[in-house]
Scaffold this motif. Structure first.
Motif: not given
Length: 90
Positions: A20-42
């Motif tokens: 849900l964090g991926h969806t809310m924070l990025y609105r689906g525009n960023l990949p669900h990987d940790n290359k840019n710290g996306n998983d950390s924010f989620a």
């Protein structure tokens, strides 16, 4: 997508909040990987989501270790959980 065969079912609430964090924070525009710290924010979103639930609805008084145990919070965010509890105490 969550692979239900490799995850401990007790961790589902955190995993769902994480996704849900991926969806809310990025609105689906960023990949669900940790290359840019996306998983950390989620992860942070998920922890705060569950922490808000705990503060609002859970009548049991816990320290951060009890919170981590009860809500099956992953080790990778345990320091952030400790920080949230310290901030709550102020």
């Amino acid at each position: 997508m969550i692979n239900l065969n490799v995850v401990d079912p007790k961790e589902f609430p955190f995993i769902i909040a994480h996704e849900l964090g991926h969806t809310m924070l990025y609105r689906g525009n960023l990949p669900h990987d940790n290359k840019n710290g996306n998983d950390s924010f989620a992860d942070r979103y998920a922890l705060r989501f569950i922490f808000e639930y705990y503060q609002t609805y859970d009548k049991e008084t816990l320290d951060y270790k009890g919170f981590i145990t009860k809500y099956h919070i992953p080790d990778r965010v345990s320091k952030l959980a400790e920080h949230l509890f310290k901030m709550k105490a102020k």
